[in-house]
Scaffold this motif. Sequence first.
Motif, PDB file in Angstrom:
ATOM      1  N   UNK A  46       0.855  -1.189   0.000  1.00 28.78           N
ATOM      2  CA  UNK A  46       0.000   0.000   0.000  1.00 28.78           C
ATOM      3  C   UNK A  46       0.889   1.237   0.000  1.00 28.78           C
ATOM      4  N   UNK A  47       0.391   2.303  -0.646  1.00 31.35           N
ATOM      5  CA  UNK A  47       1.097   3.573  -0.660  1.00 31.35           C
ATOM      6  C   UNK A  47       0.051   4.680  -0.844  1.00 31.35           C
ATOM      7  N   UNK A  48       0.323   5.842  -0.323  1.00 33.73           N
ATOM      8  CA  UNK A  48      -0.582   6.980  -0.459  1.00 33.73           C
ATOM      9  C   UNK A  48      -0.268   7.732  -1.750  1.00 33.73           C
ATOM     10  N   UNK A  49      -1.311   8.175  -2.451  1.00 32.14           N
ATOM     11  CA  UNK A  49      -1.104   8.971  -3.669  1.00 32.14           C
ATOM     12  C   UNK A  49      -0.492  10.332  -3.343  1.00 32.14           C
ATOM     13  N   UNK A  50      -0.564  10.736  -2.090  1.00 34.18           N
ATOM     14  CA  UNK A  50      -0.033  12.038  -1.660  1.00 34.18           C
ATOM     15  C   UNK A  50       1.472  12.151  -1.936  1.00 34.18           C
ATOM     16  N   UNK A  51       2.196  11.045  -1.863  1.00 36.65           N
ATOM     17  CA  UNK A  51       3.647  11.110  -2.053  1.00 36.65           C
ATOM     18  C   UNK A  51       4.070  10.850  -3.497  1.00 36.65           C
ATOM     19  N   UNK A  52       3.084  10.683  -4.399  1.00 34.67           N
ATOM     20  CA  UNK A  52       3.368  10.474  -5.812  1.00 34.67           C
ATOM     21  C   UNK A  52       3.116  11.765  -6.587  1.00 34.67           C
ATOM     22  N   UNK A  53       3.731  11.894  -7.744  1.00 36.62           N
ATOM     23  CA  UNK A  53       3.543  13.079  -8.589  1.00 36.62           C
ATOM     24  C   UNK A  53       2.115  13.131  -9.125  1.00 36.62           C
ATOM     25  N   UNK A  54       1.504  14.310  -9.127  1.00 35.91           N
ATOM     26  CA  UNK A  54       0.137  14.436  -9.648  1.00 35.91           C
ATOM     27  C   UNK A  54       0.102  14.340 -11.169  1.00 35.91           C
ATOM     28  N   UNK A  55      -1.082  14.047 -11.696  1.00 35.78           N
ATOM     29  CA  UNK A  55      -1.312  13.966 -13.145  1.00 35.78           C
ATOM     30  C   UNK A  55      -0.299  13.068 -13.839  1.00 35.78           C
ATOM     31  N   UNK A  56      -0.074  11.899 -13.244  1.00 35.94           N
ATOM     32  CA  UNK A  56       0.935  10.974 -13.758  1.00 35.94           C
ATOM     33  C   UNK A  56       0.386   9.554 -13.789  1.00 35.94           C
ATOM     34  N   UNK A  57       0.650   8.832 -14.873  1.00 38.29           N
ATOM     35  CA  UNK A  57       0.303   7.417 -14.991  1.00 38.29           C
ATOM     36  C   UNK A  57       1.455   6.610 -14.400  1.00 38.29           C
ATOM     37  N   UNK A  58       1.139   5.637 -13.542  1.00 38.48           N
ATOM     38  CA  UNK A  58       2.131   4.802 -12.874  1.00 38.48           C
ATOM     39  C   UNK A  58       1.928   3.335 -13.205  1.00 38.48           C
ATOM     40  N   UNK A  59       3.006   2.575 -13.080  1.00 38.98           N
ATOM     41  CA  UNK A  59       2.985   1.124 -13.209  1.00 38.98           C
ATOM     42  C   UNK A  59       3.534   0.551 -11.910  1.00 38.98           C
ATOM     43  N   UNK A  60       2.849  -0.458 -11.376  1.00 35.30           N
ATOM     44  CA  UNK A  60       3.318  -1.158 -10.176  1.00 35.30           C
ATOM     45  C   UNK A  60       3.804  -2.547 -10.580  1.00 35.30           C
ATOM     46  N   UNK A  61       5.021  -2.896 -10.149  1.00 41.99           N
ATOM     47  CA  UNK A  61       5.617  -4.182 -10.481  1.00 41.99           C
ATOM     48  C   UNK A  61       6.153  -4.849  -9.225  1.00 41.99           C
ATOM     49  N   UNK A  62       5.899  -6.147  -9.107  1.00 35.87           N
ATOM     50  CA  UNK A  62       6.453  -6.941  -8.025  1.00 35.87           C
ATOM     51  C   UNK A  62       7.793  -7.487  -8.494  1.00 35.87           C
ATOM     52  N   UNK A  63       8.833  -7.309  -7.665  1.00 33.17           N
ATOM     53  CA  UNK A  63      10.177  -7.768  -8.012  1.00 33.17           C
ATOM     54  C   UNK A  63      10.455  -9.052  -7.230  1.00 33.17           C
ATOM     55  N   UNK A  64      10.722 -10.150  -7.962  1.00 40.36           N
ATOM     56  CA  UNK A  64      10.893 -11.468  -7.342  1.00 40.36           C
ATOM     57  C   UNK A  64      12.020 -12.246  -8.018  1.00 40.36           C
ATOM     58  N   UNK A  65      12.383 -13.353  -7.375  1.00 44.09           N
ATOM     59  CA  UNK A  65      13.230 -14.377  -7.979  1.00 44.09           C
ATOM     60  C   UNK A  65      12.603 -15.723  -7.667  1.00 44.09           C
ATOM     61  N   UNK A  66      12.858 -16.701  -8.530  1.00 49.13           N
ATOM     62  CA  UNK A  66      12.406 -18.063  -8.288  1.00 49.13           C
ATOM     63  C   UNK A  66      13.640 -18.895  -8.000  1.00 49.13           C
ATOM     64  N   UNK A  67      13.671 -19.507  -6.812  1.00 48.37           N
ATOM     65  CA  UNK A  67      14.788 -20.378  -6.420  1.00 48.37           C
ATOM     66  C   UNK A  67      14.568 -21.723  -7.099  1.00 48.37           C
ATOM     67  N   UNK A  68      15.138 -21.919  -8.280  1.00 48.75           N
ATOM     68  CA  UNK A  68      14.831 -23.072  -9.131  1.00 48.75           C
ATOM     69  C   UNK A  68      15.124 -24.411  -8.477  1.00 48.75           C
ATOM     70  N   UNK A  69      16.156 -24.504  -7.692  1.00 48.43           N
ATOM     71  CA  UNK A  69      16.489 -25.793  -7.084  1.00 48.43           C
ATOM     72  C   UNK A  69      15.549 -26.160  -5.939  1.00 48.43           C
ATOM     73  N   UNK A  70      14.782 -25.187  -5.397  1.00 51.42           N
ATOM     74  CA  UNK A  70      13.827 -25.481  -4.325  1.00 51.42           C
ATOM     75  C   UNK A  70      12.407 -25.100  -4.682  1.00 51.42           C
ATOM     76  N   UNK A  71      12.156 -24.619  -5.881  1.00 52.31           N
ATOM     77  CA  UNK A  71      10.827 -24.136  -6.242  1.00 52.31           C
ATOM     78  C   UNK A  71       9.924 -25.283  -6.663  1.00 52.31           C
ATOM     79  N   UNK A  72       8.689 -25.207  -6.189  1.00 48.08           N
ATOM     80  CA  UNK A  72       7.658 -26.124  -6.663  1.00 48.08           C
ATOM     81  C   UNK A  72       6.290 -25.530  -6.386  1.00 48.08           C
ATOM     82  N   UNK A  73       5.318 -25.957  -7.182  1.00 40.19           N
ATOM     83  CA  UNK A  73       3.942 -25.536  -6.981  1.00 40.19           C
ATOM     84  C   UNK A  73       3.588 -24.150  -7.477  1.00 40.19           C
ATOM     85  N   UNK A  74       4.558 -23.386  -7.966  1.00 41.49           N
ATOM     86  CA  UNK A  74       4.272 -22.015  -8.410  1.00 41.49           C
ATOM     87  C   UNK A  74       3.556 -21.971  -9.755  1.00 41.49           C
TER      88      UNK A  74
END
Length: 138
Positions: A10-38
């Motif tokens: 969650x984040x407040x729009x108050x701290x973002x620039x007005x009149x601006x289009x934004x993209x939200x992205x989740x940054x992850x890694x997959x631990x291939x040697x232990x990953x399952x079920x994803x």
Amino acid sequence: MTSWLEVEGKISTRILSPNTMYKACLIVQVAHHRAYGLDVLPFEVFVEVGDFRSRGTILLSHSERSKHPKKVLNLTYDQVHISRVCHERNDGWLEIELGEFYNEGFGEKEVKMSLREVDGVHLKAGLLVEGIEIRPVS
């Protein structure tokens, strides 16, 4: 290891620039040697600001045949439309697009962002989460 996976931010729009289009992205890694079920069921992703809600789905694959999860866009997975992109960044982390939103700039609203897979009862493991990145769309 878990059967229920939900990552929220969650984040407040108050701290973002007005009149601006934004993209939200989740940054992850997959631990291939232990990953399952994803890759058993698609994950639901969304961004919500006031009455606006952007929803989508993404499938993470951690096949041993590939070094990184597959890049997925506009595919169908067991009657579910896969509509978001996962791609590798230059720093080696993966970026999952949660959605876009427009910050009008007047009034303070809360931006809610999420990735979740809560319908399955199977176990999943191996997802490393760095955080959620919010940036202007160019």
